[in-house]
Design an enzyme around this catalytic site. Structure first.
Site, mmCIF file in Angstrom:
data_model
loop_
_atom_site.group_PDB
_atom_site.id
_atom_site.type_symbol
_atom_site.label_atom_id
_atom_site.label_comp_id
_atom_site.label_asym_id
_atom_site.label_seq_id
_atom_site.Cartn_x
_atom_site.Cartn_y
_atom_site.Cartn_z
ATOM 1 N N LYS A 193 14.497 34.104 92.123
ATOM 2 C CA LYS A 193 14.917 34.791 93.551
ATOM 3 C C LYS A 193 15.902 35.785 93.394
ATOM 4 O O LYS A 193 16.089 36.884 94.023
ATOM 5 C CB LYS A 193 15.241 33.587 94.583
ATOM 6 C CG LYS A 193 14.176 32.710 95.216
ATOM 7 C CD LYS A 193 14.492 31.340 95.687
ATOM 8 C CE LYS A 193 13.398 30.734 96.297
ATOM 9 N NZ LYS A 193 13.847 29.271 96.251
ATOM 10 N N GLN A 238 18.534 25.475 98.185
ATOM 11 C CA GLN A 238 17.398 25.122 97.430
ATOM 12 C C GLN A 238 16.909 23.608 97.650
ATOM 13 O O GLN A 238 17.867 22.908 97.432
ATOM 14 C CB GLN A 238 17.670 25.534 96.201
ATOM 15 C CG GLN A 238 16.414 25.112 95.261
ATOM 16 C CD GLN A 238 15.250 26.132 95.369
ATOM 17 O OE1 GLN A 238 15.305 27.140 95.846
ATOM 18 N NE2 GLN A 238 14.124 25.638 95.175
ATOM 19 N N ASP A 288 13.867 30.425 105.321
ATOM 20 C CA ASP A 288 12.993 29.320 104.878
ATOM 21 C C ASP A 288 11.974 29.077 105.944
ATOM 22 O O ASP A 288 10.907 28.490 105.707
ATOM 23 C CB ASP A 288 13.632 28.103 104.426
ATOM 24 C CG ASP A 288 13.561 27.899 102.878
ATOM 25 O OD1 ASP A 288 12.801 28.143 102.097
ATOM 26 O OD2 ASP A 288 14.645 27.200 102.234
HETATM 27 N N1 GUN Z 1 12.179 23.717 97.042
HETATM 28 C C1 GUN Z 1 10.742 23.917 96.687
HETATM 29 N N2 GUN Z 1 10.181 24.719 97.675
HETATM 30 C C2 GUN Z 1 11.103 25.189 98.407
HETATM 31 C C3 GUN Z 1 11.154 26.056 99.636
HETATM 32 O O1 GUN Z 1 10.146 26.938 99.798
HETATM 33 N N3 GUN Z 1 12.269 26.305 100.145
HETATM 34 C C4 GUN Z 1 13.612 25.704 99.752
HETATM 35 N N4 GUN Z 1 14.883 25.876 100.194
HETATM 36 N N5 GUN Z 1 13.332 24.728 98.700
HETATM 37 C C5 GUN Z 1 12.592 24.539 97.959
#
Ligand code: GUN
Length: 284
Positions: free
Chosen positions: A53, A97, A120
């Site tokens: 990211k 995350q 998100d």
């Molecule tokens: N962990 C696995 N997929 C995601 C996601 O789409 N967002 C976040 N914040 N954590 C994740």
């Protein structure tokens, strides 16, 4: 019939070029989209996602912050960081995350993120807006699934879509988005007794159940569009989707590869959400 590929890697590159161009324009107005990613602990898969990211933000001209916190960080400390990021003018998107360490209540953390920075799309108000059909920041993986189909010219309206999996991150929101696109949606999950029969009715089959190679050709109607959201790490280290690609590929019309299908779209949609959040916060 051999299926055409729903190539998420290639489409992501196209969308990322569009985002880069729009970001250049925004910067001329004095706005640089900014994303803060928070990682608690050192889960290896999460580290890979967070680094990816950060790199993508840099490539698109975004401002990017990664907060790597110790696994023993208290919930109060994490909430304090979120409060600080909620106030930070350089930050338009906040992503914590998941999964979080067991001593931290995930819901308390998600609820604390300012809705306008909820890139998100997991905050209860964002989810409520999605249900109602109001404009909201959409959860990234489900938004990526829809974009992948639309940009490949796949008609969704009037089709019967079957979604396998009912998670808050994928199954539930993707079924809502498919309804928004005027599909008729059936949801299946671990307790569905006649899953194969239902799946075989699908014009569009979206699989997000988290079991490697779970769906074979006996689940698929000839000519169906098959979207595989699964990313499973096998014991031999290889990645496998929830769909047995080789078994299914010659009876469906379109199929996503794993990797290179839905996965790259998820990060791209996160970037699109960050751009959208920045534009809204600055009214541009
Ligand atoms: N962990 C696995 N997929 C995601 C996601 O789409 N967002 C976040 N914040 N954590 C994740």
């Amino acid at each position: 019939m051999t299926a055409s590929l729903l190539n998420g890697k290639q489409l992501s590159e196209t969308i990322r070029e569009e985002i880069t161009q729009e970001t250049e324009g925004l910067k001329q107005l004095g706005v640089q989209p900014g994303l803060a990613v928070v990682l608690v602990g050192a889960d290896p898969a999460s580290q890979v996602y967070v680094n990816s990211k950060h790199k993508t933000c840099n490539a698109l001209g975004f401002y990017s912050e990664v907060h790597r916190l110790d696994a023993e960080t208290s919930q109060a400390e994490l909430l304090q960081l979120i409060d600080q990021l909620n106030q930070d003018k350089a930050i338009h998107g906040i992503l914590v995350q998941l999964p979080l360490p067991k001593h931290i209540d995930e819901k308390a953390v998600i609820d604390r993120i300012a809705v306008e920075k909820d890139v998100d799309g997991f905050h209860p108000i964002s989810v409520g807006n999605l249900v109602i059909g109001d404009d909201s920041l959409l959860p990234c993986t489900p938004a990526g699934v829809i974009e992948l189909m639309k940009r490949n010219g796949i008609e969704i309206a009037g089709k019967h879509a079957v979604v396998i999996g009912r998670s808050n991150i994928v199954g539930k929101p993707v079924s809502l988005l498919l309804q928004r696109e005027h599909a008729t949606v059936t949801m299946c999950h671990s307790r569905t007794s006649n899953m194969k029969e239902l799946a075989k009715l699908a014009d569009i089959l979206v699989v997000a159940i988290g079991k490697p190679n779970f769906v074979d050709r006996s689940f698929v109607k000839p000519g169906a569009v098959v979207v595989d959201v699964g990313i499973n790490r096998l014991e031999n280290g290889k990645l496998a989707g929830d769909v047995n690609f080789d078994d299914v590929k010659d009876i469906c019309s379109w199929i996503t590869p794993v990797p290179g299908g839905v996965g790259p779209m998820t990060i791209t949609m996160l970037m699109l959400n960050t751009l959208k959040a920045a534009k809204r916060i600055h009214n541009v």
